[in-house]
Every structure is written in C-alpha cells, then in structure tokens.
Design a protein around this motif. Structure first.
Motif, PDB file in Angstrom:
ATOM      1  N   SER A  73       8.845 -16.827 -16.842  1.00  0.00           N
ATOM      2  CA  SER A  73       8.678 -17.710 -15.466  1.00  0.00           C
ATOM      3  C   SER A  73       7.568 -18.621 -15.596  1.00  0.00           C
ATOM      4  O   SER A  73       7.683 -19.631 -15.140  1.00  0.00           O
ATOM      5  CB  SER A  73       8.911 -16.665 -14.460  1.00  0.00           C
ATOM      6  OG  SER A  73       7.564 -15.986 -14.380  1.00  0.00           O
TER       7      SER A  73
ATOM      8  N   SER B 183       7.060 -12.149 -16.339  1.00  0.00           N
ATOM      9  CA  SER B 183       6.201 -13.116 -15.868  1.00  0.00           C
ATOM     10  C   SER B 183       5.825 -14.287 -16.941  1.00  0.00           C
ATOM     11  O   SER B 183       5.491 -15.524 -16.408  1.00  0.00           O
ATOM     12  CB  SER B 183       4.625 -12.460 -15.538  1.00  0.00           C
ATOM     13  OG  SER B 183       3.557 -13.215 -14.938  1.00  0.00           O
TER      14      SER B 183
ATOM     15  N   VAL C  37       4.706  -8.584  -9.775  1.00  0.00           N
ATOM     16  CA  VAL C  37       5.512  -8.809  -8.875  1.00  0.00           C
ATOM     17  C   VAL C  37       5.130  -9.911  -8.155  1.00  0.00           C
ATOM     18  O   VAL C  37       5.955 -10.831  -7.562  1.00  0.00           O
ATOM     19  CB  VAL C  37       5.721  -7.584  -7.687  1.00  0.00           C
ATOM     20  CG1 VAL C  37       6.629  -7.910  -6.693  1.00  0.00           C
ATOM     21  CG2 VAL C  37       6.448  -6.506  -8.450  1.00  0.00           C
ATOM     22  N   PHE C  38       4.055 -10.062  -7.672  1.00  0.00           N
ATOM     23  CA  PHE C  38       3.545 -11.273  -7.017  1.00  0.00           C
ATOM     24  C   PHE C  38       3.341 -12.618  -7.913  1.00  0.00           C
ATOM     25  O   PHE C  38       4.030 -13.666  -7.409  1.00  0.00           O
ATOM     26  CB  PHE C  38       2.028 -10.871  -6.704  1.00  0.00           C
ATOM     27  CG  PHE C  38       1.281 -12.194  -6.041  1.00  0.00           C
ATOM     28  CD1 PHE C  38       1.412 -12.730  -4.961  1.00  0.00           C
ATOM     29  CD2 PHE C  38       0.566 -13.227  -6.994  1.00  0.00           C
ATOM     30  CE1 PHE C  38       0.956 -13.870  -4.498  1.00  0.00           C
ATOM     31  CE2 PHE C  38      -0.259 -14.157  -6.543  1.00  0.00           C
ATOM     32  CZ  PHE C  38       0.053 -14.942  -5.421  1.00  0.00           C
TER      33      PHE C  38
ATOM     34  N   ILE D  75       8.882 -18.056  -9.271  1.00  0.00           N
ATOM     35  CA  ILE D  75      10.264 -18.448  -8.990  1.00  0.00           C
ATOM     36  C   ILE D  75      10.349 -19.170  -7.656  1.00  0.00           C
ATOM     37  O   ILE D  75      11.061 -20.155  -7.665  1.00  0.00           O
ATOM     38  CB  ILE D  75      11.070 -17.023  -8.517  1.00  0.00           C
ATOM     39  CG1 ILE D  75      11.270 -16.208  -9.846  1.00  0.00           C
ATOM     40  CG2 ILE D  75      12.395 -17.360  -7.822  1.00  0.00           C
ATOM     41  CD1 ILE D  75      11.767 -14.942  -9.602  1.00  0.00           C
ATOM     42  N   PHE D  76       9.479 -19.254  -6.713  1.00  0.00           N
ATOM     43  CA  PHE D  76       9.193 -20.156  -5.701  1.00  0.00           C
ATOM     44  C   PHE D  76       8.983 -21.351  -6.104  1.00  0.00           C
ATOM     45  O   PHE D  76       9.372 -22.804  -5.604  1.00  0.00           O
ATOM     46  CB  PHE D  76       8.520 -19.691  -4.428  1.00  0.00           C
ATOM     47  CG  PHE D  76       9.173 -18.686  -3.456  1.00  0.00           C
ATOM     48  CD1 PHE D  76       9.986 -19.197  -2.562  1.00  0.00           C
ATOM     49  CD2 PHE D  76       8.883 -17.537  -3.712  1.00  0.00           C
ATOM     50  CE1 PHE D  76      10.660 -18.528  -1.580  1.00  0.00           C
ATOM     51  CE2 PHE D  76       9.414 -16.269  -2.826  1.00  0.00           C
ATOM     52  CZ  PHE D  76      10.298 -16.846  -1.765  1.00  0.00           C
TER      53      PHE D  76
ATOM     54  N   ILE E 175       5.587 -13.186 -10.535  1.00  0.00           N
ATOM     55  CA  ILE E 175       7.006 -13.525 -10.923  1.00  0.00           C
ATOM     56  C   ILE E 175       7.290 -14.350  -9.652  1.00  0.00           C
ATOM     57  O   ILE E 175       8.250 -15.345  -9.529  1.00  0.00           O
ATOM     58  CB  ILE E 175       7.694 -12.470 -11.235  1.00  0.00           C
ATOM     59  CG1 ILE E 175       7.020 -11.718 -12.520  1.00  0.00           C
ATOM     60  CG2 ILE E 175       9.180 -12.667 -11.205  1.00  0.00           C
ATOM     61  CD1 ILE E 175       7.789 -10.593 -13.165  1.00  0.00           C
ATOM     62  N   THR E 176       7.368 -13.512  -8.283  1.00  0.00           N
ATOM     63  CA  THR E 176       7.848 -13.971  -7.158  1.00  0.00           C
ATOM     64  C   THR E 176       7.259 -15.289  -6.704  1.00  0.00           C
ATOM     65  O   THR E 176       7.999 -16.538  -6.536  1.00  0.00           O
ATOM     66  CB  THR E 176       7.414 -13.349  -5.870  1.00  0.00           C
ATOM     67  OG1 THR E 176       7.955 -11.795  -6.053  1.00  0.00           O
ATOM     68  CG2 THR E 176       7.983 -13.703  -4.628  1.00  0.00           C
ATOM     69  N   SER E 177       5.798 -15.536  -7.087  1.00  0.00           N
ATOM     70  CA  SER E 177       5.468 -17.102  -7.079  1.00  0.00           C
ATOM     71  C   SER E 177       5.917 -18.140  -7.958  1.00  0.00           C
ATOM     72  O   SER E 177       6.197 -19.196  -7.400  1.00  0.00           O
ATOM     73  CB  SER E 177       3.855 -16.808  -7.013  1.00  0.00           C
ATOM     74  OG  SER E 177       3.098 -18.143  -7.248  1.00  0.00           O
TER      75      SER E 177
END
Length: 99
Positions: free
Chosen positions: A30, A27, A73-74, A80-81, A76-78
C-alpha cells in the motif's frame, strides 16, 4: 479492553507481531502504491528512481515485520486514505467543483 485483546481476523493481539507477514506485506504494497501514484511522471523520467523505491518497499518488509500488528493497522489505514484522496483529487469533476 486493551490492545492485547482488540485485534481482529488473523491478528487478535495488536501488540504482538504478525508472524504470517501478511500485515507487513500489505503495508509495504500500500505504501508503494501510494508513492507510485503520487510520483507520476517522475518515475517515467527517472526509471532508476522507480527501481530504488521498489527496492526500498521490498526491503522494509522483513525489517518492519518485527513491529506490533497495531502499527500496521494504522499504516495500512493511513495509506488507503491517502490513495483514495489521491484518486478523488485527480478526478476532473471534483477538481472543478473544489476550484
């Protein structure tokens, strides 16, 4: 199904913290990648700002490690987007097509 049973890989419980520190580190890295990509010329003109942002990214890892895995998880996903969006929008062909 609930968040205590919906994890994956090394974090099977999304409400428990990640004792391996892998999610907080991913996190932080990223987030740093996203900020450095967006800062561009500002970091070249202000090296002290780049150093400060890198210190903030590093210092938040142990503080954030107490949070549940689901938060990471939220995040890292955010991140990456946002990184992907930044690279796509910097592409000249995409920029010409979008106007």
């Amino acid at each position: 199904p609930d968040m205590a049973q919906e994890g994956t890989l090394w974090f099977p419980d999304l409400i428990a913290r990640d004792d391996s520190y892998l999610l907080p580190i991913l996190s932080g890295l990223s987030w740093l990648w996203m900020v450095e990509m967006g800062a561009g010329v500002h970091f070249r003109n202000y090296p002290a700002l780049r150093t400060a942002v890198r210190c903030i990214a590093a210092s938040t890892i142990p503080l954030a490690a107490t949070l549940p895995s689901g938060v990471f998880v939220f995040w890292i996903t955010s991140n990456i987007f946002a990184i992907t969006r930044g690279y796509v929008l910097r592409n000249d062909a995409v920029r010409r097509r979008c106007g």
